[in-house]
Design an enzyme around this catalytic site. Structure first.
Site: not given
Ligand SMILES: O=C([O-])CC(=O)C(=O)O
Ligand SMILES: [Mg+2]
Length: 647
Positions: A195, A248, A266, A338-339, A361-362, A503, A547
């Site tokens: 991770y 992103r 994840k 996510e992202d 999640d973000d 991160n 996190n």
């Molecule tokens: O993935 C991770 O460590 C935390 C997160 O969701 C990000 O930074 O986008």
């Molecule tokens: Mg993320």
């Protein structure tokens, strides 16, 4: 050879709920589901997946002379995994294309190459006989704990984190139970490998380290046939999808199709930390192109070589995906965004929040974990949330998401309206402090934070002017909490709370060492990516890791086990409170505002129970009756990485 009606068969397997009450002691057959599919030209293809079937389920099969059992492809489809694949029904016309299924007991060479059931040298003598493994393995029989010891030893030999990552991914593709046993039992050591931060580097180099594909790739080429693509995935009972479009990735920007490392990572935490079954997890990358020139010119790039599709083309692909996954896996499927880039993330969450079980999640996961840390930190610094002043560097998903959840929690605690509680929360973006004179040009998610104030362009000036007690970095830009910024925080506050959340490690706003040193050891510090403990003037400071990995596995388990159909903000608050309540006196003594990851499964069970309790209270849970002890129930639902005995 016997035939089973597919509905009966799958119901017997308990595939319509991973939270089956199986004691786990029964013997099992490793069973491969085999789909023999035909394309439009009539060419046969072959996709195989596997399920483990309880001994009792397989009694009939065991009596069969051959280990191959065919499942009747025709079925009364309505009850097949409840919501799934309804179009493959008795009522379907001859022209309608359907998927012919067969099922066989995995054995021999194929069993050794089936990661879900492979045990490597741990196959017993009896299993080697029963499953045609004689001669395919060397004579030694090795227990799982020795395999774990050996793998750990091997992984520790690698100096380069990316090599450790690749070794772990290879293991996941070779022997899933061993992978999870290793990860669960050495979580503190291996989380940074599978991770954040290593997964960030893995995504950047995904093309060149690519070996076995993991997850499902849906690109613009698949437009119009996403439902078909979903059917190529070997598992049918999916409970969680983590999906990215790669725009992103962490704080690393647009990595296009190579963002796949994130959903894969994840979801391995969903299993390792939250106990969701690996077979129920589906990582997805939606490839609409990339604007990353370096990748477009990289001969090893694995994605579409074109600029990102936007507007209607983008929206249509996402919409087709969202419709298809719901059609395939039903209303209770959890979809974790996510992202995604800011300009899509908020809109997607708002759009699909009303029709699907979605969670960003973000925005939401990060908010929930930070709120938990703040609730815990108040034990050190005193006062209530309403007594504090918050300043953010970064006003994107994480920044505004956290800000909103803090404002909501204060509003619940004080009964003050949100418009009031937002006033103690200030955000700085790339153009400076967000103030009312900028309102017209702000993106919609920033507007609620445009308070009355003269414009300020630099963070340091905003710190001096606003005098925050809490400074939170979510900008994705590294080293922005300079010495002067931290020193100013320390001059304003006896115990400044400083969270560097971006991160991976390279993007962290400051390091743990800098935070402790520049504040003379007074900062309460946590970061998104892990930092080692710091020794400052003879005292050891252990930084926490703020996190979202603390939250999403437990939250997801809570939603799944209660059959919840929509995510509600109150569930995020419940998750935060549950996480904060898991910080022990011992943790506080070390300066920690988060509990160690070592206990994460227990923590996740508590988070899941609180989330589920809230879902029942809000009337959003569909699993009835409500289990009496939700913590115990959550624990009983969790995947075990121990090998099962095969008959
Ligand atoms: O993935 C991770 O460590 C935390 C997160 O969701 C990000 O930074 O986008
Ligand atoms: Mg993320």
């Amino acid at each position: 050879m016997i035939s089973l009606n597919r509905t009966t068969f799958l119901t017997q397997m308990g595939v319509s709920g991973a939270c089956s009450t199986s004691s786990g002691t029964g013997r099992r057959h490793p069973v491969s589901l085999k789909v023999v599919s035909m394309d439009s030209n009539g060419r046969a293809g072959d996709r195989s997946g596997s399920v483990v079937v309880e001994n009792s389920t397989m009694n009939e099969i065991a009596k069969a002379p051959s280990p191959v059992v065919e499942v009747e492809p025709k079925s009364t489809a309505s009850s097949w995994a409840q919501d799934a694949y309804v179009d493959d029904s008795a009522a379907a016309t001859e022209e309608q294309i359907m998927t012919p299924w067969s099922v066989s007991v995995a054995s021999g060479y194929n069993l050794l190459r089936d990661p879900r059931h492979n045990k490597g040298l741990a196959f017993t003598e009896k299993e080697r006989d029963a499953h045609y493994l004689r001669g395919l393995l060397p004579p030694a029989v090795v227990a799982q704990n020795i395999q774990v010891k050996k793998m750990l030893h091997n992984i520790r030999q690698y100096q380069v984190p990316l090599q450790k990552y690749m070794a772990m991914m290879d293991l996941q593709e070779r022997n899933e139970k061993l992978f999870y046993n290793l990860l669960i039992n050495h979580v503190e050591e291996l989380l940074p490998v599978v991770y954040t931060p290593t997964v960030g580097e893995a995504c950047q180099k995904y093309g060149s380290i690519f070996r076995q594909p993991q997850g499902l790739y849906i690109s613009l080429k698949e437009k119009g046939r996403i439902l078909e693509v979903l059917r190529n995935w070997p598992e049918k009972n999916i409970q969680v999808i983590v999906v990215t479009d790669g725009e992103r990735i962490l704080g690393l920007g647009d990595l296009g199709c190579q963002g796949m490392g994130i959903p894969v990572g994840k979801l391995s935490l969903y299993t390792a930390l939250g106990g969701v079954f690996p077979s129920a997890c589906l990582p997805v990358t939606i490839d609409v192109g990339t604007n990353n020139e370096e990748l477009l010119n990289d001969e090893f790039y694995i994605g579409l070589r074109q600029k990102r599709a936007t507007g209607q083309e983008y929206a249509e692909l996402i919409d087709e995906f969202m419709t298809a996954v719901k059609q395939c896996y039903g209303e209770k499927l959890l979809i974790q965004f996510e992202d995604f880039a800011n300009h899509n993330a908020f809109d997607l969450l708002a759009k699909y929040g009303a029709t699907h079980l979605v969670f960003n999640d973000d925005i939401q996961g990060t908010a929930s974990v930070v709120l938990a840390g703040l609730i815990a930190a108040l034990k050190f610094v005193g006062g209530s949330l309403a007594d504090h002043r918050f300043l953010f560097l970064g006003a994107g998903e994480a920044g505004t998401g956290i800000a909103e959840l803090i404002a909501l929690e204060i509003s619940k605690q004080t009964n003050a309206p949100m418009e009031e509680t937002r006033k103690n929360i200030w955000l700085v973006d790339s153009k400076g402090l967000i103030v009312s004179s900028r309102k017209d040009t702000l993106q919609h998610f920033k507007k609620p934070w445009a308070h009355e104030h003269k414009p300020i362009s630099k963070l340091i000036d905003a710190v001096k002017e606003i005098k925050p007690t809490v400074l939170i970095g979510t900008s994705g830009v590294g080293r922005t909490f300079t010495k002067e910024v931290v020193e100013t925080m320390a001059s304003i506050n006896e115990k400044p709370i400083i969270l560097s959340l971006s991160n991976p490690t390279s993007q962290s706003e400051c390091t743990a060492e800098e935070a402790y040193k520049w504040s003379q050891g007074r900062a309460i510090f946590a970061s998104g990516s892990p930092f080692d403990p710091v020794n400052y003037k003879g005292k050891t400071f252990v930084p926490g890791q703020a996190n979202n990995a603390y939250i999403f596995p437990g939250l997801g388990l809570g939603l799944i086990m209660s059959g919840t159909i929509r995510v509600h903000d109150d569930m995020l608050l419940a998750a935060s409170e549950a996480l904060a309540s898991q910080v022990t006196q011992d943790d506080y003594n070390k300066g920690l505002i988060y509990p160690p990851f070592t206990n994460i499964r227990k923590i996740s069970a508590h988070i899941a129970a609180s989330v589920a309790a809230k879902a029942y209270e809000l009337g959003l849970a569909t699993r009835h009756p409500q289990p009496k002890d939700l913590v115990k129930y959550a624990e009983s639902c969790m995947y075990s990485p121990s090998y099962q005995n095969y008959r």
